[in-house]
Design a protein around this motif. Structure first.
Motif, PDB file in Angstrom:
ATOM      1  N   VAL A   1      -3.200  -6.809   4.932  1.00 50.17           N
ATOM      2  CA  VAL A   1      -3.965  -5.573   4.757  1.00 50.17           C
ATOM      3  C   VAL A   1      -3.050  -4.356   4.942  1.00 50.17           C
ATOM      4  CG1 VAL A   1      -5.816  -4.139   5.727  1.00 50.17           C
ATOM      5  CG2 VAL A   1      -6.205  -6.559   5.318  1.00 50.17           C
ATOM      6  N   ILE A   2      -2.148  -4.433   5.894  1.00 47.89           N
ATOM      7  CA  ILE A   2      -1.200  -3.329   6.099  1.00 47.89           C
ATOM      8  C   ILE A   2      -0.374  -3.113   4.835  1.00 47.89           C
ATOM      9  CG2 ILE A   2       0.898  -2.640   7.342  1.00 47.89           C
ATOM     10  CD1 ILE A   2      -0.392  -4.028   9.829  1.00 47.89           C
ATOM     11  N   GLY A   3       0.094  -4.207   4.241  1.00 44.38           N
ATOM     12  CA  GLY A   3       0.865  -4.099   3.004  1.00 44.38           C
ATOM     13  C   GLY A   3       0.049  -3.507   1.867  1.00 44.38           C
ATOM     14  N   LEU A   4      -1.177  -3.987   1.713  1.00 48.37           N
ATOM     15  CA  LEU A   4      -2.038  -3.469   0.645  1.00 48.37           C
ATOM     16  C   LEU A   4      -2.370  -1.993   0.863  1.00 48.37           C
ATOM     17  CD1 LEU A   4      -4.434  -6.538   0.323  1.00 48.37           C
ATOM     18  CD2 LEU A   4      -2.796  -5.747  -1.406  1.00 48.37           C
ATOM     19  N   ARG A   5      -2.632  -1.632   2.117  1.00 44.62           N
ATOM     20  CA  ARG A   5      -2.943  -0.222   2.410  1.00 44.62           C
ATOM     21  C   ARG A   5      -1.710   0.651   2.197  1.00 44.62           C
ATOM     22  NH1 ARG A   5      -7.423  -0.250   7.116  1.00 44.62           N
ATOM     23  NH2 ARG A   5      -9.063   0.439   5.731  1.00 44.62           N
ATOM     24  N   THR A   6      -0.545   0.149   2.558  1.00 42.80           N
ATOM     25  CA  THR A   6       0.689   0.913   2.354  1.00 42.80           C
ATOM     26  C   THR A   6       0.882   1.216   0.873  1.00 42.80           C
ATOM     27  OG1 THR A   6       1.694  -0.058   4.313  1.00 42.80           O
ATOM     28  CG2 THR A   6       3.191   0.892   2.685  1.00 42.80           C
ATOM     29  N   LEU A   7       0.647   0.226   0.033  1.00 38.91           N
ATOM     30  CA  LEU A   7       0.762   0.441  -1.413  1.00 38.91           C
ATOM     31  C   LEU A   7      -0.257   1.456  -1.903  1.00 38.91           C
ATOM     32  CD1 LEU A   7       1.313  -3.221  -2.660  1.00 38.91           C
ATOM     33  CD2 LEU A   7       2.978  -1.350  -2.646  1.00 38.91           C
ATOM     34  N   ALA A   8      -1.492   1.340  -1.413  1.00 39.52           N
ATOM     35  CA  ALA A   8      -2.545   2.261  -1.839  1.00 39.52           C
ATOM     36  C   ALA A   8      -2.231   3.693  -1.418  1.00 39.52           C
ATOM     37  CB  ALA A   8      -3.894   1.821  -1.273  1.00 39.52           C
ATOM     38  N   ILE A   9      -1.745   3.860  -0.196  1.00 38.65           N
ATOM     39  CA  ILE A   9      -1.453   5.207   0.302  1.00 38.65           C
ATOM     40  C   ILE A   9      -0.180   5.764  -0.338  1.00 38.65           C
ATOM     41  CG2 ILE A   9      -0.824   6.504   2.384  1.00 38.65           C
ATOM     42  CD1 ILE A   9      -2.801   4.642   3.912  1.00 38.65           C
ATOM     43  N   ALA A  10       0.796   4.898  -0.579  1.00 40.48           N
ATOM     44  CA  ALA A  10       2.056   5.345  -1.179  1.00 40.48           C
ATOM     45  C   ALA A  10       1.871   5.818  -2.616  1.00 40.48           C
ATOM     46  CB  ALA A  10       3.090   4.227  -1.132  1.00 40.48           C
ATOM     47  N   SER A  11       0.795   5.376  -3.263  1.00 40.76           N
ATOM     48  CA  SER A  11       0.570   5.798  -4.647  1.00 40.76           C
ATOM     49  C   SER A  11       0.195   7.271  -4.736  1.00 40.76           C
ATOM     50  CB  SER A  11      -0.512   4.934  -5.300  1.00 40.76           C
ATOM     51  OG  SER A  11      -1.766   5.169  -4.673  1.00 40.76           O
TER      52      SER A  11
ATOM     53  N   GLU B   1      -8.160   6.656   1.308  1.00 42.41           N
ATOM     54  CA  GLU B   1      -7.830   5.391   1.988  1.00 42.41           C
ATOM     55  C   GLU B   1      -7.302   5.650   3.390  1.00 42.41           C
ATOM     56  OE1 GLU B   1      -7.814   1.538   2.796  1.00 42.41           O
ATOM     57  OE2 GLU B   1      -8.607   2.376   0.945  1.00 42.41           O
ATOM     58  N   ALA B   2      -6.484   6.654   3.551  1.00 36.18           N
ATOM     59  CA  ALA B   2      -5.956   6.983   4.874  1.00 36.18           C
ATOM     60  C   ALA B   2      -7.084   7.408   5.811  1.00 36.18           C
ATOM     61  CB  ALA B   2      -4.909   8.094   4.761  1.00 36.18           C
ATOM     62  N   ARG B   3      -7.992   8.218   5.303  1.00 38.63           N
ATOM     63  CA  ARG B   3      -9.129   8.643   6.125  1.00 38.63           C
ATOM     64  C   ARG B   3     -10.031   7.461   6.467  1.00 38.63           C
ATOM     65  NH1 ARG B   3      -9.423  14.139   6.354  1.00 38.63           N
ATOM     66  NH2 ARG B   3      -8.196  15.227   4.799  1.00 38.63           N
ATOM     67  N   ARG B   4     -10.235   6.593   5.496  1.00 41.31           N
ATOM     68  CA  ARG B   4     -11.064   5.408   5.721  1.00 41.31           C
ATOM     69  C   ARG B   4     -10.441   4.499   6.777  1.00 41.31           C
ATOM     70  NH1 ARG B   4     -14.039   1.871   1.212  1.00 41.31           N
ATOM     71  NH2 ARG B   4     -14.912   0.319   2.597  1.00 41.31           N
TER      72      ARG B   4
ATOM     73  N   LYS C   1     -10.903  -9.133   7.076  1.00 43.51           N
ATOM     74  CA  LYS C   1     -11.173  -9.911   5.861  1.00 43.51           C
ATOM     75  C   LYS C   1     -11.875  -9.052   4.811  1.00 43.51           C
ATOM     76  CE  LYS C   1     -12.065 -14.167   6.270  1.00 43.51           C
ATOM     77  NZ  LYS C   1     -12.557 -15.507   6.512  1.00 43.51           N
ATOM     78  N   ALA C   2     -12.829  -8.231   5.241  1.00 42.25           N
ATOM     79  CA  ALA C   2     -13.532  -7.349   4.307  1.00 42.25           C
ATOM     80  C   ALA C   2     -12.553  -6.358   3.673  1.00 42.25           C
ATOM     81  CB  ALA C   2     -14.657  -6.612   5.032  1.00 42.25           C
ATOM     82  N   ASN C   3     -11.626  -5.832   4.449  1.00 45.22           N
ATOM     83  CA  ASN C   3     -10.627  -4.921   3.905  1.00 45.22           C
ATOM     84  C   ASN C   3      -9.697  -5.620   2.931  1.00 45.22           C
ATOM     85  OD1 ASN C   3     -11.082  -2.262   4.839  1.00 45.22           O
ATOM     86  ND2 ASN C   3     -10.479  -2.910   6.880  1.00 45.22           N
ATOM     87  N   ARG C   4      -9.302  -6.832   3.267  1.00 44.50           N
ATOM     88  CA  ARG C   4      -8.404  -7.578   2.361  1.00 44.50           C
ATOM     89  C   ARG C   4      -9.089  -7.805   1.023  1.00 44.50           C
ATOM     90  NH1 ARG C   4      -8.028 -12.659   1.183  1.00 44.50           N
ATOM     91  NH2 ARG C   4      -9.171 -13.383   2.984  1.00 44.50           N
ATOM     92  N   ARG C   5     -10.367  -8.208   1.063  1.00 40.54           N
ATOM     93  CA  ARG C   5     -11.111  -8.404  -0.202  1.00 40.54           C
ATOM     94  C   ARG C   5     -11.192  -7.112  -0.986  1.00 40.54           C
ATOM     95  NH1 ARG C   5     -14.731 -11.960   2.755  1.00 40.54           N
ATOM     96  NH2 ARG C   5     -15.909 -10.103   3.282  1.00 40.54           N
ATOM     97  N   ARG C   6     -11.542  -6.024  -0.325  1.00 36.60           N
ATOM     98  CA  ARG C   6     -11.703  -4.734  -1.000  1.00 36.60           C
ATOM     99  C   ARG C   6     -10.390  -4.248  -1.589  1.00 36.60           C
ATOM    100  NH1 ARG C   6     -10.642   0.222   0.505  1.00 36.60           N
ATOM    101  NH2 ARG C   6     -10.322  -0.313   2.688  1.00 36.60           N
ATOM    102  N   LEU C   7      -9.320  -4.349  -0.832  1.00 33.39           N
ATOM    103  CA  LEU C   7      -8.027  -3.837  -1.288  1.00 33.39           C
ATOM    104  C   LEU C   7      -7.363  -4.746  -2.320  1.00 33.39           C
ATOM    105  CD1 LEU C   7      -6.738  -2.628   2.168  1.00 33.39           C
ATOM    106  CD2 LEU C   7      -7.220  -1.161   0.191  1.00 33.39           C
ATOM    107  N   SER C   8      -7.788  -5.995  -2.418  1.00 32.70           N
ATOM    108  CA  SER C   8      -7.190  -6.928  -3.377  1.00 32.70           C
ATOM    109  C   SER C   8      -7.803  -6.811  -4.768  1.00 32.70           C
ATOM    110  CB  SER C   8      -7.339  -8.374  -2.874  1.00 32.70           C
ATOM    111  OG  SER C   8      -6.622  -8.556  -1.702  1.00 32.70           O
ATOM    112  N   ARG C   9      -8.957  -6.172  -4.840  1.00 29.36           N
ATOM    113  CA  ARG C   9      -9.603  -6.022  -6.146  1.00 29.36           C
ATOM    114  C   ARG C   9      -8.803  -5.063  -7.018  1.00 29.36           C
ATOM    115  NH1 ARG C   9     -14.961  -3.914  -4.508  1.00 29.36           N
ATOM    116  NH2 ARG C   9     -14.770  -4.749  -2.446  1.00 29.36           N
ATOM    117  N   PRO C  10      -8.740  -5.398  -8.305  1.00 29.75           N
ATOM    118  CA  PRO C  10      -7.998  -4.495  -9.233  1.00 29.75           C
ATOM    119  C   PRO C  10      -8.686  -3.169  -9.450  1.00 29.75           C
ATOM    120  CG  PRO C  10      -8.740  -6.498 -10.389  1.00 29.75           C
ATOM    121  CD  PRO C  10      -9.202  -6.582  -8.966  1.00 29.75           C
TER     122      PRO C  10
END
Length: 96
Positions: free
Chosen positions: A25-35, A43-46, A87-96
Motif C-alpha cells: 500500500v505504501i508503494g501504491l500510495r507513493t506512486l499515486a502521490i508522486a503523479s 490521496e495524501a489527505r485521505r 486490505k481495503a486500501n490495497r484493493r482500492r489503489l490496485s484498481r486501474p
C-alpha cells in the motif's frame, strides 16, 4: 510448544502479513502521490484522515473493552482491525 499449537505464532504470522500488505500500500500510495495533481492531493489527505480514523477506532475499542481481556486477544483484534483497513486500501489503489 510447537508453532502449530502456539496461538502467538498465528498472531505473528498475521502481523507479518499486515506488514507485507502495508508495504504494498505504501508503494501504491507513493506512486499515486508522486503523479501529482488534484488526485495526488486528495490521496495524501485521505491517507492522513484514514490513519487518524484507524487510531481512533483502535483507541475506542481499547477503552470500551472491544479488544478483549487478554494480551493475545487484544493483539489479534488490533492486527485484524488494521489488516481490514490495509486490505481495503490495497484493493482500492490496485484498481486501474
Amino acid at each position: 510448544m510447537p508453532p502449530a499449537r502456539n496461538p502467538w505464532f498465528k498472531v505473528g504470522l498475521d502481523a507479518w502479513s499486515l506488514g507485507v500488505e502495508a508495504a504494498s500500500v505504501i508503494g501504491l500510495r507513493t506512486l499515486a502521490i508522486a503523479s501529482g495533481g488534484p488526485a495526488a492531493d486528495a490521496e495524501a489527505r485521505r491517507m492522513i484522515s484514514e490513519k487518524v480514523d484507524a487510531a481512533f477506532a483502535l483507541q475506542t475499542l481499547a477503552v470500551t473493552g472491544g479488544l478483549g481481556l487478554t494480551p493475545l486477544t487484544a493483539t489479534s483484534r488490533a492486527v485484524t482491525l488494521y489488516r481490514r483497513k490495509v486490505k481495503a486500501n490495497r484493493r482500492r489503489l490496485s484498481r486501474p
